[in-house]
Enzyme design. Structure first.
Site, PDB file in Angstrom:
ATOM      1  N   SER A  22       5.468  70.688   0.828  1.00 61.01           N
ATOM      2  CA  SER A  22       5.131  72.038   0.373  1.00 61.01           C
ATOM      3  C   SER A  22       5.821  72.397  -0.944  1.00 61.01           C
ATOM      4  CB  SER A  22       5.502  73.062   1.451  1.00 61.01           C
ATOM      5  OG  SER A  22       6.895  72.982   1.751  1.00 61.01           O
ATOM      6  N   SER A  26      13.024  67.877  -4.697  1.00 59.90           N
ATOM      7  CA  SER A  26      14.256  67.695  -3.928  1.00 59.90           C
ATOM      8  C   SER A  26      15.404  67.888  -4.892  1.00 59.90           C
ATOM      9  CB  SER A  26      14.302  66.297  -3.299  1.00 59.90           C
ATOM     10  OG  SER A  26      14.286  65.297  -4.317  1.00 59.90           O
ATOM     11  N   GLU A  77      12.098  55.349  -4.911  1.00 56.72           N
ATOM     12  CA  GLU A  77      12.117  56.044  -6.197  1.00 56.72           C
ATOM     13  C   GLU A  77      13.474  56.682  -6.460  1.00 56.72           C
ATOM     14  OE1 GLU A  77       9.881  56.378  -3.854  1.00 56.72           O
ATOM     15  OE2 GLU A  77       7.835  56.319  -4.649  1.00 56.72           O
ATOM     16  N   ASP A 101      -6.272  46.146   4.784  1.00 59.22           N
ATOM     17  CA  ASP A 101      -5.583  46.302   6.057  1.00 59.22           C
ATOM     18  C   ASP A 101      -5.948  47.573   6.806  1.00 59.22           C
ATOM     19  OD1 ASP A 101      -4.403  48.153   4.441  1.00 59.22           O
ATOM     20  OD2 ASP A 101      -2.351  47.408   4.661  1.00 59.22           O
ATOM     21  N   LYS A 149      14.735  67.984  -8.958  1.00 54.75           N
ATOM     22  CA  LYS A 149      13.812  67.036  -9.594  1.00 54.75           C
ATOM     23  C   LYS A 149      12.546  67.003  -8.760  1.00 54.75           C
ATOM     24  CE  LYS A 149      14.519  62.525  -7.444  1.00 54.75           C
ATOM     25  NZ  LYS A 149      15.025  62.959  -6.164  1.00 54.75           N
ATOM     26  N   ASP A 195      -6.235  44.831  -4.052  1.00 56.17           N
ATOM     27  CA  ASP A 195      -5.657  46.165  -4.042  1.00 56.17           C
ATOM     28  C   ASP A 195      -4.455  46.193  -4.978  1.00 56.17           C
ATOM     29  OD1 ASP A 195      -5.501  48.859  -2.952  1.00 56.17           O
ATOM     30  OD2 ASP A 195      -3.663  48.182  -1.992  1.00 56.17           O
TER      31      ASP A 195
END
Length: 690
Positions: A378, A382, A346, A519, A399, A305
């Protein structure tokens, strides 16, 4: 759990006792080579008892070393089992009888954990131990799993995701969860681990069974050959007018048989298999069968993965791309302000990048100075509203996703940023747009960072002939960029449970063995199909049941170490088999001249077969005794190598074969010549034989 002291005093004393217990013929019968040695030792011993009190000291020494040969082989197996049992004992101590808070019809009742059954529902709050294996069906909590994994840092367990499985014996640190028990008493994960580690349920692997058959066939061939020697010796002695009855005796023939059959690998074979599973345990991986460990050494395709395995798993800010008329520092400052309240990896990376590139220190904004805008699914953005002295919005910085930002700025989006956005996406990155009061300042390039050193590890796997395939849900462009940077051989983009399963079946249909890690419940079908399926301990119950290995650390990159462990197991078995067969050559040159060196002798001199005594051994008796002693001691000398494994080197099969033949083939020829000669000199010097 790694053993700091290999020759631990308690471990050795227990192994010595086990060596005698394993003399049980029923136990030895499962190991044909050592069973023949046991029967030979019993025959020689019976002959000595029959001659009491006038027994031969030479025959007594042969009997003694034959018994030592069997005991040393038992000791090797017991040492391997002892390392596993030490780990199992620590797990058994972690199991204590606790009271569970059974939830029935909305009411809690305290009952002993041993009374819980599959399907029962229990409540666990901060400070409560989890009474049994299960799935979190309500709530989220921090759980201390150090009793199982050895890792002190708590982990998050929550309902409805791929981190819902909990293990009995772990402890809730915070919050409250409701758990549905998934195992009856005695069938929990820890119970099964203890049985596996103690080797109570260890089955021989296909390769081990095949090698046992080969060793059995060789033993039968040598048994027939040595059994017929007495007839040939009597005939030849009669024809030559000689009497060899004092030399060609039952103890001598048994010694010859034991020295010629592959006792070295026969005595160590079981220990090698047990030690392979134990080396995985040391890496906190539990294999449900030895077959899985062995298959790991034979795999051709490795499916990994992307997130958390090949990449760090969190997108990180790597560059600021300003719009025309905007400086990079201006963009960085605005992006940093918009990220001050963003606690995601991030968001933190944006603050760090701005500080690193432009020495911009994060401002401390008080509630009366700013109002933060949290991210929501939605809005897809932010940011922050900077307030004036009257606490009215004076500046609004956002941003977020480009589509959402385009709506906020009324569709006025610079064309050069559209091109930059496409370039970032093609490189496998994610672009975020930044606006200040509706004015587009530029883009932030978020990148899924490839783990350091992973490319080199994939290169090693390629040298071993293993094909690596990256699995990701990303679009093909993003997947291709990350695959190229990571150095994998192939990738699967926009992967689904069905496509993973189909890919594994396709590879297997081509004659390849496939390994995979996962997993989630959606991984379960592919895990069940894979030849080596490593499931995360943090994963769902469905995933853990589908796999044949469980990684207690839940580290997806562990799959590469598992492959290396499997390769090391096969290399160790092959190396010691080569050595075992090769060292028979020296024993030919020791015992055959000793038995037949005087045959057809003229005037009491040496016979024609005496030229085979290239080691110039002292006497027939010292030659036979030296060979049988060396045959026993070499098993003890090789126990550490059998348990720790030969040094793993990532090379192709041909290179490995050449290296194996040079070190263990040539070494197996040379070492016994030196060892037998030194033993002969010692035996003759101390006068053990005439």
């Amino acid at each position: 759990m790694k053993d700091k002291n290999f020759w631990n005093k308690d471990l050795v004393s227990t192994a010595v006792l086990e060596s005698f217990i394993k003399l049980n013929p029923k136990t030895q019968f499962r190991k044909p080579v050592m069973f023949v040695t046991l029967v030979g030792a019993a025959m020689v011993t019976a002959g000595i008892i029959q001659k009491l009190p006038h027994y031969s000291g030479f025959e007594f020494q042969i009997a003694l070393w034959l018994w030592f040969t069997v005991l040393f082989a038992n000791f090797a197996e017991a040492m391997a089992e002892g390392h596993g049992k030490a780990r199992a004992e620590s797990l058994r101590k972690s199991k204590v009888e606790i009271l569970a808070r059974l939830l029935e019809n909305g009411k809690e009742t305290k009952v002993p954990a041993s009374q819980l059954r599959k399907g029962d529902t229990v409540v666990c709050e901060a400070g409560d131990p989890i009474p049994g294996d299960g799935e979190v069906i309500e709530g989220i909590a921090s759980v201390d799993e150090s009793a199982i994994t050895g890792e002190s840092a708590p982990v998050i367990r929550e309902s409805g995701g791929d981190r819902s499985a909990v293990t009995g014996g772990t402890k809730v640190i915070s919050d409250r969860i409701v758990v549905r028990i998934s195992a009856d008493p005695g069938q929990s994960f820890v119970d099964r681990m203890i049985a596996l580690i103690e080797n109570a349920s260890r089955q021989k692997t296909p390769n081990e069974i095949a090698l046992n058959l080969v060793l059995s066939a060789l033993t039968i061939v040598f048994l027939l050959a040595v059994g017929s020697l007495k007839l040939f010796a009597d005939y030849s002695a009669t024809a030559g007018g000689q009497d060899l009855s004092a030399i060609v005796t039952v103890p001598v023939l048994v010694s010859l048989l034991v020295c010629l059959i592959p006792t070295t690998i026969g005595g160590l074979l079981s220990a090698i298999g047990i030690a392979g599973m134990d080396r995985l345990v040391q890496r906190n991986v539990i294999a449900k069968s030895g077959r899985a460990v062995e298959a790991a050494g034979d795999i051709d395709v490795l499916m990994l993965d992307k997130t958390g395995t090949i990449t760090l798993g969190n997108r990180m800010a790597s560059a600021f791309v300003p719009a025309l008329g905007v400086t990079e520092q201006e963009l960085a400052e605005a992006a940093q302000l918009a990220s001050l309240a963003d606690e995601t990896p991030e968001g933190r990376s944006i603050v760090v990048l701005a500080k690193t590139k432009f020495q911009l220190r994060a401002k401390e904004l008080h509630p009366h100075e700013a109002r933060f805008i949290p991210f929501s699914a939605s809005t897809q953005f932010s940011g922050v509203e900077l307030l004036d002295t009257e606490r009215k919005p004076a500046r609004k910085i956002l941003k977020g996703a480009i589509a959402a930002i385009k709506v906020e700025c009324g569709g006025k989006f610079p064309s050069e940023l559209d091109k930059a956005q496409a370039g970032i996406s093609n490189q496998g990155g994610t672009p975020l747009a930044v606006i200040d009061n509706g004015r587009v300042l530029g883009l932030i390039h978020l990148k899924d960072i490839v783990k350091g050193g992973i490319k080199e590890r994939f290169s090693q796997l390629r040298k071993m002939g293993i094909k690596t395939v990256m699995i990701t849900g990303d679009n093909p462009l993003t997947a291709a960029a990350i695959a190229a940077e990571a150095g994998v051989d192939d990738f699967m983009a926009q992967a689904t449970p069905e496509s993973k399963l189909a890919r594994i079946r396709l590879e297997q249909a081509s004659g390849r063995l496939v390994a995979m890690t996962g997993d989630g419940t959606n991984d379960a079908p592919a895990l069940a199909q894979a030849d080596v399926a490593v499931t995360m301990n943090t994963g769902t119950q469905a995933a853990r049941e589908a796999g044949n290995m469980v990684d207690l650390d839940s580290n997806p990159t562990k799959l590469i170490e598992i492959v290396e462990t499997g390769k090391q197991l096969l290399m160790t078995r092959g190396s010691l088999t080569t050595f075992s067969i090769a060292n028979d050559i020296a024993k030919y040159f020791a015992i055959i001249p000793a038995v037949f060196g005087a045959l057809y002798a003229v005037n009491g001199g040496a016979g024609p077969l005496s030229v085979l005594n290239v080691m110039r051994l002292h006497s027939p008796q010292s030659a036979i005794l030296s060979a049988i002693i060396f045959n026993a001691l070499i098993i003890v000398a090789l126990i550490p190598l059998a348990l720790r494994g030969v040094k793993y080197i990532a090379v192709d099969a041909q290179t490995l074969l050449r290296r194996n033949m040079f070190i263990y083939g040539l070494g197996g020829i040379v070492v016994p010549f030196i060892g037998i000669k030194l033993l002969d000199m010692l035996i003759s010097a101390v006068g053990l034989v005439g």
